[in-house]
Design a protein around this motif. Structure first.
Motif, mmCIF file in Angstrom:
data_model
loop_
_atom_site.group_PDB
_atom_site.id
_atom_site.type_symbol
_atom_site.label_atom_id
_atom_site.label_comp_id
_atom_site.label_asym_id
_atom_site.label_seq_id
_atom_site.Cartn_x
_atom_site.Cartn_y
_atom_site.Cartn_z
ATOM 1 N N TYR A 1 0.816 -1.227 0.000
ATOM 2 C CA TYR A 1 0.000 0.000 0.000
ATOM 3 C C TYR A 1 0.850 1.278 0.000
ATOM 4 O O TYR A 1 0.357 2.355 0.316
ATOM 5 N N LEU B 1 0.662 0.421 9.015
ATOM 6 C CA LEU B 1 -0.770 0.257 8.786
ATOM 7 C C LEU B 1 -1.519 1.577 8.965
ATOM 8 O O LEU B 1 -2.352 1.957 8.136
ATOM 9 N N ARG C 1 -0.527 4.239 6.050
ATOM 10 C CA ARG C 1 -1.093 3.981 4.732
ATOM 11 C C ARG C 1 -2.606 4.152 4.717
ATOM 12 O O ARG C 1 -3.176 4.682 3.757
ATOM 13 N N PHE C 2 -3.273 3.696 5.780
ATOM 14 C CA PHE C 2 -4.732 3.836 5.847
ATOM 15 C C PHE C 2 -5.140 5.310 5.821
ATOM 16 O O PHE C 2 -6.073 5.699 5.107
ATOM 17 N N LYS D 1 -4.629 6.943 2.303
ATOM 18 C CA LYS D 1 -5.703 6.576 1.384
ATOM 19 C C LYS D 1 -6.972 7.370 1.702
ATOM 20 O O LYS D 1 -7.657 7.868 0.786
#
Length: 468
Positions: free
Chosen positions: A155, A208, A211-212, A215
């Motif tokens: 990601y 984590l 990247r979340f 986005k």
């Protein structure tokens, strides 16, 4: 449309960098004091392995990112080199959606290839340098770390996309939240005496969260969700065609990333293999602190890159020249200040937490000067790559191979002195790259390198006079 960098972008970029650096500096004394030397050295080996495997996707990140900036500025086609010139065109969301689809497809393949490589060859290397440790001290940490590497690669493109549309506020909010989360996780787990596993879990969680959030912010950009949602689903042939068009420069950028890895982070692996984990911890900490200094000095480049790429597509060479000069002047000024603080403040303070860390001022000076020269010509190469041309790939690879070879020779001849690592890399870069690409950066903007510097000084002086 032309992408313009705002003053608030600098504030957000410095804020994000501050939290990232502060997090590292807050954790560093705790890690140094609560982990034994061999485990500290092994953790830096983990990070060096991560730096190596991410180079296989790092080349695709800049290529896709540049084309996102071109597309956001109105470009409707993707070329192997360069980009079609536009004049204030609007975003073509069907083209952007096809680009994102192509990016996702390629990164899935890269992520699984990386996972296989890390789980096999990476594990063999980690075991080979951990002879003085029991498997129980590092096995669980290594498994979690491998998962973190896979997720990061899978990601990783979201933050690149977010930067290239100029949403630095979103990127740095993600950096701040993920850094604070990492600090909390590692600190709590270290206090619970979970050893190296603490660092690995913090690494996974940070990736984590970061990247979340990237986005999430990307789809919150003005018109993004509606535009992409209303665009037709790209066909497989369209996605593959874009991938083929961009892969040429992507592979060149990957070669450059591997070369940059070889001239910086690979030294940690060489140090661990030729000298030992305890000694490599001194080298690695020094390199980490100086890299923080490098990152601080290149904030202007990070901030202005979308604007320079947009200026290239829109044919505004005067704007590109001014921004390039500001990047260079800012780099020299900030690196000089940062390096002085590292040498006289940061390293002595770290020595209070781990005696011996500050025992090699000559290493700090030589490594600092080397990183100055290396980052200087790399910055100029980045200015060139903003036009979707990568003419420097071959010379970067050749110099990297030569640098590693010379470092190994000097390590052997010096009986295992870490200064040999720096000397080998420095000689290889001075031969060609250190002077060639600053010269070419000047030619790119129809001027000379000294004139680019003068343009940067003039731009900063004019801004200072306006603010008075």
């Amino acid at each position: 449309m032309q992408i313009y960098s705002k003053s608030s972008d600098f504030i957000w970029n410095y804020s994000g960098l501050f939290f990232k650096m502060a997090g590292q500096l807050l954790l560093l004394p705790m890690v140094l004091s609560m982990l034994q030397d061999d485990l500290v050295g092994l953790w830096y080996v983990f990070l060096a392995v991560n730096s190596f495997v991410t180079t296989f996707q790092a080349g695709f990140g800049p290529t896709f990112g540049r084309n996102v900036a071109f597309c956001w500025s109105g470009s409707t086609a993707f070329l192997v080199e360069g980009a079609p010139k536009v004049d204030g065109g609007e975003v073509n969301f069907p083209v952007l959606r096809a680009l994102i689809g192509s990016c996702k497809r390629i990164y899935r393949m890269i992520a699984f290839a990386v996972l296989i490589g890390v789980a096999s060859l990476g594990s063999l290397y980690v075991v080979s340098v951990s002879e003085g440790l029991t498997p129980a001290q590092y096995t669980a940490a290594w498994v979690v770390f491998c998962i973190g590497v896979f997720v990061n690669v899978l990601y990783t493109y979201w933050d690149s996309f977010l930067r290239r549309i100029g949403d630095f506020a979103g990127v740095n909010k993600a950096i701040i939240v993920s850094s604070l989360t990492q600090i909390a996780v590692i600190a709590v787990m270290l206090l619970l005496d979970l050893g190296l596993l603490s660092c690995a879990v913090g690494f996974l969680v940070q990736g984590l969260v970061f990247r979340f959030m990237c986005k999430l912010f990307f789809f919150r950009a003005e018109g993004m969700r509606e535009g992409l949602g209303g665009a037709p689903t790209p066909t497989r042939s369209e996605v593959c065609e874009i991938g083929r068009a961009l892969s040429v420069n992507a592979f060149k950028d990957t070669a450059v990333s591997l070369a940059n890895y070889a001239v910086t982070t690979s030294n940690t692996l060489l140090c661990a293999a030729f000298i030992g984990l305890s000694e490599s911890s001194v080298f690695s900490v020094t390199l980490q602190v100086l890299n923080a200094c490098v990152n601080l000095s290149t904030v202007a480049l990070t901030t202005y890159s979308p604007s320079m790429q947009s200026a290239y597509v829109n044919g505004n060479k005067e704007l590109g020249r001014k921004l390039a000069g500001k990047c260079l002047v800012s780099f020299y000024a900030l690196y000089s200040v940062g390096f002085t603080l590292v040498l006289f403040v940061c390293m002595p303070v770290l020595g209070l937490f781990k005696p011996g860390i500050d025992s090699m001022p000559l290493l700090t000076i030589s490594l600092g000067l080397y990183l100055l020269l290396w980052r200087h010509h790399s910055l100029c190469a980045t200015l060139i790559s903003n036009t979707n041309h990568v003419p420097y790939a071959t010379s970067f690879v050749f110099s990297a191979v030569l640098g590693v070879a010379l470092s190994v020779v000097f390590l052997i001849l010096s009986g295992g002195s870490v200064l040999g690592l720096v000397a080998g890399q420095a000689i290889a870069q001075l031969v060609y790259n250190n002077w060639k690409w600053p010269h070419e950066a000047g030619r790119l903007y129809d001027t000379t390198y000294p004139c680019l510097l003068r343009a940067g000084v003039k731009a900063f002086t004019a801004r200072f006079k306006r603010s008075r």
